[in-house]
Design a protein around this motif. Sequence first.
Motif, PDB file in Angstrom:
ATOM      1  N   GLY A 156      -6.243  13.455  -2.713  1.00 24.02           N
ATOM      2  CA  GLY A 156      -7.408  12.601  -2.921  1.00 24.02           C
ATOM      3  C   GLY A 156      -7.048  11.191  -3.325  1.00 24.02           C
ATOM      4  N   LEU A 157      -5.824  10.756  -2.993  1.00 24.03           N
ATOM      5  CA  LEU A 157      -5.400   9.384  -3.301  1.00 24.03           C
ATOM      6  C   LEU A 157      -5.755   8.461  -2.145  1.00 24.03           C
ATOM      7  N   ASP A 158      -6.306   7.329  -2.442  1.00 22.01           N
ATOM      8  CA  ASP A 158      -6.627   6.336  -1.418  1.00 22.01           C
ATOM      9  C   ASP A 158      -5.320   5.747  -0.890  1.00 22.01           C
ATOM     10  N   ALA A 159      -5.041   6.003   0.387  1.00 20.65           N
ATOM     11  CA  ALA A 159      -3.778   5.559   0.984  1.00 20.65           C
ATOM     12  C   ALA A 159      -3.599   4.059   0.954  1.00 20.65           C
ATOM     13  N   HIS A 160      -4.686   3.321   0.769  1.00 28.00           N
ATOM     14  CA  HIS A 160      -4.598   1.854   0.793  1.00 28.00           C
ATOM     15  C   HIS A 160      -4.462   1.243  -0.607  1.00 28.00           C
ATOM     16  N   THR A 161      -4.360   2.115  -1.596  1.00 25.63           N
ATOM     17  CA  THR A 161      -4.072   1.638  -2.959  1.00 25.63           C
ATOM     18  C   THR A 161      -2.659   1.062  -2.995  1.00 25.63           C
ATOM     19  N   ILE A 162      -2.472  -0.049  -3.717  1.00 27.43           N
ATOM     20  CA  ILE A 162      -1.114  -0.588  -3.837  1.00 27.43           C
ATOM     21  C   ILE A 162      -0.400   0.148  -4.972  1.00 27.43           C
ATOM     22  N   TRP A 163       0.933   0.195  -4.893  1.00 29.60           N
ATOM     23  CA  TRP A 163       1.713   0.952  -5.878  1.00 29.60           C
ATOM     24  C   TRP A 163       1.437   0.498  -7.314  1.00 29.60           C
ATOM     25  N   ALA A 164       1.208  -0.791  -7.507  1.00 31.86           N
ATOM     26  CA  ALA A 164       0.998  -1.313  -8.862  1.00 31.86           C
ATOM     27  C   ALA A 164      -0.253  -0.722  -9.510  1.00 31.86           C
ATOM     28  N   ASP A 165      -1.186  -0.269  -8.678  1.00 33.07           N
ATOM     29  CA  ASP A 165      -2.453   0.252  -9.210  1.00 33.07           C
ATOM     30  C   ASP A 165      -2.495   1.780  -9.311  1.00 33.07           C
ATOM     31  N   VAL A 166      -1.407   2.430  -8.964  1.00 30.52           N
ATOM     32  CA  VAL A 166      -1.395   3.906  -9.034  1.00 30.52           C
ATOM     33  C   VAL A 166      -1.229   4.331 -10.490  1.00 30.52           C
ATOM     34  N   LYS A 167      -2.152   5.132 -10.971  1.00 31.16           N
ATOM     35  CA  LYS A 167      -2.127   5.575 -12.368  1.00 31.16           C
ATOM     36  C   LYS A 167      -1.022   6.608 -12.602  1.00 31.16           C
ATOM     37  N   LYS A 168      -0.613   6.715 -13.877  1.00 31.06           N
ATOM     38  CA  LYS A 168       0.465   7.636 -14.238  1.00 31.06           C
ATOM     39  C   LYS A 168       0.145   9.070 -13.833  1.00 31.06           C
ATOM     40  N   LYS A 190       0.842  -1.186   0.000  1.00 31.95           N
ATOM     41  CA  LYS A 190       0.000   0.000   0.000  1.00 31.95           C
ATOM     42  C   LYS A 190       0.884   1.244   0.000  1.00 31.95           C
ATOM     43  N   ILE A 191       0.461   2.281  -0.723  1.00 26.48           N
ATOM     44  CA  ILE A 191       1.309   3.478  -0.830  1.00 26.48           C
ATOM     45  C   ILE A 191       1.513   4.149   0.531  1.00 26.48           C
ATOM     46  N   ILE A 192       0.561   3.972   1.452  1.00 28.41           N
ATOM     47  CA  ILE A 192       0.718   4.551   2.784  1.00 28.41           C
ATOM     48  C   ILE A 192       1.906   3.937   3.519  1.00 28.41           C
ATOM     49  N   ASN A 193       2.250   2.683   3.156  1.00 24.53           N
ATOM     50  CA  ASN A 193       3.328   1.966   3.853  1.00 24.53           C
ATOM     51  C   ASN A 193       4.641   1.939   3.082  1.00 24.53           C
ATOM     52  N   ALA A 194       4.711   2.625   1.940  1.00 19.97           N
ATOM     53  CA  ALA A 194       5.928   2.565   1.120  1.00 19.97           C
ATOM     54  C   ALA A 194       6.210   3.946   0.525  1.00 19.97           C
ATOM     55  N   LYS A 195       6.831   4.787   1.318  1.00 19.99           N
ATOM     56  CA  LYS A 195       7.133   6.160   0.874  1.00 19.99           C
ATOM     57  C   LYS A 195       8.295   6.153  -0.121  1.00 19.99           C
ATOM     58  N   PRO A 196       8.215   6.968  -1.182  1.00 17.21           N
ATOM     59  CA  PRO A 196       9.324   7.030  -2.141  1.00 17.21           C
ATOM     60  C   PRO A 196      10.512   7.857  -1.634  1.00 17.21           C
ATOM     61  N   ILE A 197      10.277   8.707  -0.629  1.00 19.66           N
ATOM     62  CA  ILE A 197      11.352   9.493  -0.021  1.00 19.66           C
ATOM     63  C   ILE A 197      11.163   9.503   1.488  1.00 19.66           C
TER      64      ILE A 197
END
Length: 404
Positions: free
Chosen positions: A308-320, A286-293
């Motif tokens: 407005g991003l759902d923090a529980h979205t996984i990185w693979a599903d984040v749109k460009k 989940k993007i909430i648990n994996a910060k890029p910086i």
Amino acid sequence: MKVAVIGGGAAGFFAAISCKTHHPNAEVFIFEKSSKTLAKVKVSGGGRCNVTNVCEPQSDFLKHYPRGQKQLKKTFNYFNRQDTLDWYESRGVQLKAEADGRMFPITDDSQTIIDCLRQEVDRLGVKVWMKKGIATLVHKADLFELTFDSGESQTYDHLIIATGGNSKSAGYEWLRQIGHEIVAPVPSLFTFNIPEAAKLKALMGLAVPHAVIKIQGTKMMQEGPVLVTHWGLSGPAVLKLSAWGARQLHEFNYNFKTQVNWAGAINEEKLREGVAQAVESQAKKKIINAKPIDIPNRLWEYLLDRMGLDAHTIWADVKKKDKNRLINVLLNDEYTVVGKTTFKEEFVTCGGVDLSEVDFNTMESRKVPGLFFAGEVLDIDGITGGFNFQAAWSTGFVAGKLGQ
């Protein structure tokens, strides 16, 4: 010889001590209009008194003064940071340096500095008068006639003015009347009020060690720690920006847009690499648990919500497009500033006596012989970190020599 020092703050006390030290036979008086002396010393540095800064060499030290660095270079030739350390330590006050360069008494108590200054004044025989406001000042026949608020008048051979900064131009009128030009005072060292950002202010107390903050539509920019407060943004980067931009921000009536780069030293290219790496190596997280910086967790959660991003979205599903929005908010988070707040109890002004009218080798007026200036009554101000006190010690010491 009678010498009057007007102002019972750091610069006034140091000027009086210097005067009595260099001129032992002089009668030296400090006049303070309020009921307390050294009030600003008491509250500075969170009650610890940030005496000076460890910053070296002197050329770097001078870079911390938005106004007055060229002039102070002369004054520091006679009394500088090292002289301050030697002066206090020779009187039993040990100072320590903290990681950010600020120097405090080892007691962490501003009363230590106050006691030292008061003891020195008592030892030398300087007379201190409180609740002695000046109603008028007249220079005639090489003497200075002071009329106090009580109506009483006295004359002095020399006068040292160390009244500090004043938020109102009218507060300098008595100096205009004896021929001095006054640069209109405006606040320096203040924090940014951001009324709209309720969710940001919910992060009160959160600090980002290295961020970059800009004023939109200008070239003004500073970097360093940024602190979120219950009214908006503060911290060293914001305070430096307020000091260097004091006049322009005043012209904006403290209504402007500011951009925060939460990534600090990380540029867009590196940030994109960090996001790409997160997608590749932590695709199922989940993007909430994996910060890029490396930024505080609470800030990361806030920024995701801000976009407005759902923090529980996984990185693979984040749109460009969402990755681009994410990068943009990390690098260019925009807020509308409406108003300012004084930094703690430390009020600093940009403005005062025009520097071209003072000889900084002696601190004597170029217009009125026998008149000297010290401290923030001059159009000098430094950023937070002990630089304003150093200017007070240095100008006070040199003014007290009375041109000797």
